[in-house]
Design a protein around this motif. Sequence first.
Motif, PDB file in Angstrom:
ATOM      1  N   HIS A 201       0.859  -1.177   0.000  1.00 49.37           N
ATOM      2  CA  HIS A 201       0.000   0.000   0.000  1.00 49.37           C
ATOM      3  C   HIS A 201       0.898   1.231   0.000  1.00 49.37           C
ATOM      4  O   HIS A 201       1.977   1.218   0.604  1.00 49.37           O
ATOM      5  CB  HIS A 201      -0.911   0.034   1.235  1.00 49.37           C
ATOM      6  N   TYR A 202       0.453   2.260  -0.682  1.00 50.55           N
ATOM      7  CA  TYR A 202       1.290   3.457  -0.795  1.00 50.55           C
ATOM      8  C   TYR A 202       1.148   4.313   0.464  1.00 50.55           C
ATOM      9  O   TYR A 202       0.095   4.903   0.715  1.00 50.55           O
ATOM     10  CB  TYR A 202       0.886   4.267  -2.026  1.00 50.55           C
ATOM     11  N   VAL A 203       2.224   4.361   1.246  1.00 53.61           N
ATOM     12  CA  VAL A 203       2.260   5.137   2.486  1.00 53.61           C
ATOM     13  C   VAL A 203       3.438   6.100   2.391  1.00 53.61           C
ATOM     14  O   VAL A 203       4.600   5.676   2.435  1.00 53.61           O
ATOM     15  CB  VAL A 203       2.417   4.233   3.726  1.00 53.61           C
ATOM     16  N   VAL A 204       3.141   7.384   2.239  1.00 48.28           N
ATOM     17  CA  VAL A 204       4.195   8.383   2.078  1.00 48.28           C
ATOM     18  C   VAL A 204       5.096   8.384   3.314  1.00 48.28           C
ATOM     19  O   VAL A 204       4.621   8.448   4.444  1.00 48.28           O
ATOM     20  CB  VAL A 204       3.586   9.785   1.871  1.00 48.28           C
TER      21      VAL A 204
ATOM     22  N   THR B 107       8.994   9.834  -0.984  1.00 56.59           N
ATOM     23  CA  THR B 107       9.190  11.202  -0.515  1.00 56.59           C
ATOM     24  C   THR B 107       9.974  12.013  -1.537  1.00 56.59           C
ATOM     25  O   THR B 107      10.718  11.456  -2.356  1.00 56.59           O
ATOM     26  CB  THR B 107       9.939  11.231   0.826  1.00 56.59           C
ATOM     27  N   THR B 108       9.832  13.331  -1.470  1.00 60.21           N
ATOM     28  CA  THR B 108      10.516  14.215  -2.422  1.00 60.21           C
ATOM     29  C   THR B 108      12.038  14.036  -2.402  1.00 60.21           C
ATOM     30  O   THR B 108      12.649  13.915  -3.472  1.00 60.21           O
ATOM     31  CB  THR B 108      10.145  15.689  -2.136  1.00 60.21           C
ATOM     32  N   PRO B 109      12.699  14.017  -1.238  1.00 63.15           N
ATOM     33  CA  PRO B 109      14.155  13.834  -1.246  1.00 63.15           C
ATOM     34  C   PRO B 109      14.585  12.516  -1.912  1.00 63.15           C
ATOM     35  O   PRO B 109      15.593  12.479  -2.631  1.00 63.15           O
ATOM     36  CB  PRO B 109      14.523  13.852   0.247  1.00 63.15           C
ATOM     37  N   GLU B 110      13.838  11.438  -1.662  1.00 62.32           N
ATOM     38  CA  GLU B 110      14.193  10.152  -2.270  1.00 62.32           C
ATOM     39  C   GLU B 110      14.070  10.205  -3.785  1.00 62.32           C
ATOM     40  O   GLU B 110      14.951   9.714  -4.518  1.00 62.32           O
ATOM     41  CB  GLU B 110      13.273   9.053  -1.736  1.00 62.32           C
ATOM     42  N   VAL B 111      12.986  10.773  -4.279  1.00 61.01           N
ATOM     43  CA  VAL B 111      12.751  10.832  -5.721  1.00 61.01           C
ATOM     44  C   VAL B 111      13.788  11.720  -6.399  1.00 61.01           C
ATOM     45  O   VAL B 111      14.370  11.347  -7.423  1.00 61.01           O
ATOM     46  CB  VAL B 111      11.321  11.344  -6.010  1.00 61.01           C
TER      47      VAL B 111
ATOM     48  N   MET C 146       1.877   1.120  -7.899  1.00 60.27           N
ATOM     49  CA  MET C 146       3.195   1.111  -7.273  1.00 60.27           C
ATOM     50  C   MET C 146       4.185   0.294  -8.107  1.00 60.27           C
ATOM     51  O   MET C 146       5.324   0.721  -8.328  1.00 60.27           O
ATOM     52  CB  MET C 146       3.103   0.538  -5.858  1.00 60.27           C
ATOM     53  N   ILE C 147       3.756  -0.875  -8.562  1.00 63.60           N
ATOM     54  CA  ILE C 147       4.635  -1.709  -9.389  1.00 63.60           C
ATOM     55  C   ILE C 147       5.006  -0.974 -10.673  1.00 63.60           C
ATOM     56  O   ILE C 147       6.172  -0.976 -11.096  1.00 63.60           O
ATOM     57  CB  ILE C 147       3.944  -3.052  -9.728  1.00 63.60           C
ATOM     58  N   ASN C 148       4.025  -0.348 -11.295  1.00 63.54           N
ATOM     59  CA  ASN C 148       4.301   0.416 -12.515  1.00 63.54           C
ATOM     60  C   ASN C 148       5.297   1.548 -12.234  1.00 63.54           C
ATOM     61  O   ASN C 148       6.199   1.813 -13.046  1.00 63.54           O
ATOM     62  CB  ASN C 148       2.999   1.004 -13.060  1.00 63.54           C
ATOM     63  N   TYR C 149       5.159   2.191 -11.082  1.00 66.75           N
ATOM     64  CA  TYR C 149       6.088   3.249 -10.694  1.00 66.75           C
ATOM     65  C   TYR C 149       7.503   2.708 -10.559  1.00 66.75           C
ATOM     66  O   TYR C 149       8.466   3.316 -11.062  1.00 66.75           O
ATOM     67  CB  TYR C 149       5.601   3.856  -9.375  1.00 66.75           C
ATOM     68  N   TYR C 150       7.657   1.555  -9.931  1.00 68.17           N
ATOM     69  CA  TYR C 150       8.986   0.982  -9.777  1.00 68.17           C
ATOM     70  C   TYR C 150       9.553   0.495 -11.113  1.00 68.17           C
ATOM     71  O   TYR C 150      10.781   0.481 -11.302  1.00 68.17           O
ATOM     72  CB  TYR C 150       8.965  -0.153  -8.750  1.00 68.17           C
ATOM     73  N   PHE C 151       8.670   0.114 -12.024  1.00 70.37           N
ATOM     74  CA  PHE C 151       9.128  -0.223 -13.377  1.00 70.37           C
ATOM     75  C   PHE C 151       9.876   0.966 -13.991  1.00 70.37           C
ATOM     76  O   PHE C 151      10.826   0.765 -14.755  1.00 70.37           O
ATOM     77  CB  PHE C 151       7.934  -0.567 -14.271  1.00 70.37           C
ATOM     78  N   LYS C 152       9.438   2.189 -13.693  1.00 73.39           N
ATOM     79  CA  LYS C 152      10.060   3.361 -14.291  1.00 73.39           C
ATOM     80  C   LYS C 152      11.523   3.498 -13.869  1.00 73.39           C
ATOM     81  O   LYS C 152      12.350   3.989 -14.643  1.00 73.39           O
ATOM     82  CB  LYS C 152       9.293   4.641 -13.909  1.00 73.39           C
TER      83      LYS C 152
ATOM     84  N   LEU D 240       0.560   8.883  -7.852  1.00 69.80           N
ATOM     85  CA  LEU D 240       0.372   8.082  -6.645  1.00 69.80           C
ATOM     86  C   LEU D 240       0.046   8.982  -5.455  1.00 69.80           C
ATOM     87  O   LEU D 240      -0.852   8.684  -4.668  1.00 69.80           O
ATOM     88  CB  LEU D 240       1.631   7.261  -6.350  1.00 69.80           C
ATOM     89  N   ASN D 241       0.760  10.088  -5.352  1.00 68.12           N
ATOM     90  CA  ASN D 241       0.502  11.022  -4.262  1.00 68.12           C
ATOM     91  C   ASN D 241      -0.854  11.700  -4.420  1.00 68.12           C
ATOM     92  O   ASN D 241      -1.540  11.962  -3.422  1.00 68.12           O
ATOM     93  CB  ASN D 241       1.608  12.079  -4.198  1.00 68.12           C
ATOM     94  N   GLY D 242      -1.231  11.982  -5.653  1.00 64.74           N
ATOM     95  CA  GLY D 242      -2.490  12.671  -5.899  1.00 64.74           C
ATOM     96  C   GLY D 242      -3.691  11.761  -5.975  1.00 64.74           C
ATOM     97  O   GLY D 242      -4.832  12.240  -5.993  1.00 64.74           O
TER      98      GLY D 242
END
Length: 300
Positions: A23-26, A33-37, A117-123, A159-161
Motif C-alpha cells: 500500500h502506498y504510504v508516504v 518522498t521528495t528527497p528520495e525521488v 506502485m509496481i508500474n512506478y517501480y518499473f520506471k 500516486l501522491n495525488g
Amino acid sequence: MAPLADFLVTHLPLPNVPYHYTHYVVGKTPLSTTPEVVAGLVGYLVLVFGLREYMKDKQPLKLTTLFQLHNVLLSSGSLLLLTLMMEEIAPIAWKHGIFYAMCHQSSWTRRMEFYYMINYYFKYWELADTVFLALKKKPLAFLHVFHHSATALLCWSQLNGKTSVSWVVITLNLAVHVLMYYYYYATAGGAKIWWKKYLTSMQITQFVIDLFVVYFATYSYYASTHWASFDLPRLGSCAGTENAALFGCGLLTSYLFLFINFYIQTYKKPARAKPLVNGNSTANGVANGNGVVNGHAKGH
C-alpha cells in the motif's frame, strides 16, 4: 474461473511483507518522498552522463545477452501488469460505466494502488535503458533522457495525488511497452522488424488519447468544484488532487509535441548524409539508432 490476481496470490509462494510494501504510504513506502525521488533521478543523470564521459576513449560494449534479457523481462512484465490492471478495472467499468471507472474514488482500489506502485517501480528499472546506451556509446538524445526521468516523476505525482484516471494512461503505456521492449529484444538478436515506424505512430496515438482523457477528467473536476456556479455541462467530479492533474496534463502535452517532432525528424525529413559514430551511422539524435524512442512511458 478465478481472476489472475487471485490465482497468483493462491499459487505463488509469496512472502509476508509489511503493509507499506503493498500500500502506498508516504514516508514508509520506498521512493515515496521528495528527497528520495530527487536523489534517485539526479543519481540517474549523474550516472548516465558520467558513463558517457568514461566511455569516450573506450570501445563500446556489446552486452547483447544482458540487453535482451532486460528487454524480454520488461516486455513480459508489462504484459502481466497490463492483464492484472484490466481484470481489476474492467468489471468496474462494466458495472458502473466508463466515467465512473475513470473518475470515481472507489476506482482507486487496493489492488489498483499496488499495481500503480509496481508500474512506478518499473520506471526506475527502465532507467537502465539509458545505462545500456551509454555503455554501447549510443547518443543520449534529449527526448530519451527527459522522458525516462520525467515519467518516473509523473508516476510518483499521480500516486501522491490518487488520480483515479491514472489507469487509462498506464494501461496504454503498458500496451506500447509490450511491443516496444519486444522490438528491442528482437532487433538486438539481429531480427529485422518492419513495423518500427508504426510503433512510433502508436506512441504518438497513445499521447493523443492520454491528453483527451486527462483534460476531460481535469475539466470534470473543475466544472464540479471551482466552476460549479457556471452553467457548464458536467458528468461529475474526478478523484485526485489539482496539482497532480495539472502536472499530468502539462507533462503529457510536452510528450506529444516532442514525439511528433521526433517522428518528423526521423521519418519525414529528406534523406541526407549521416555522420558516423564509431563506424555506425546515426540520424537525428535517435536514442538507439533504430528509429524508435525507448522508454515511453514510458507514461505514466
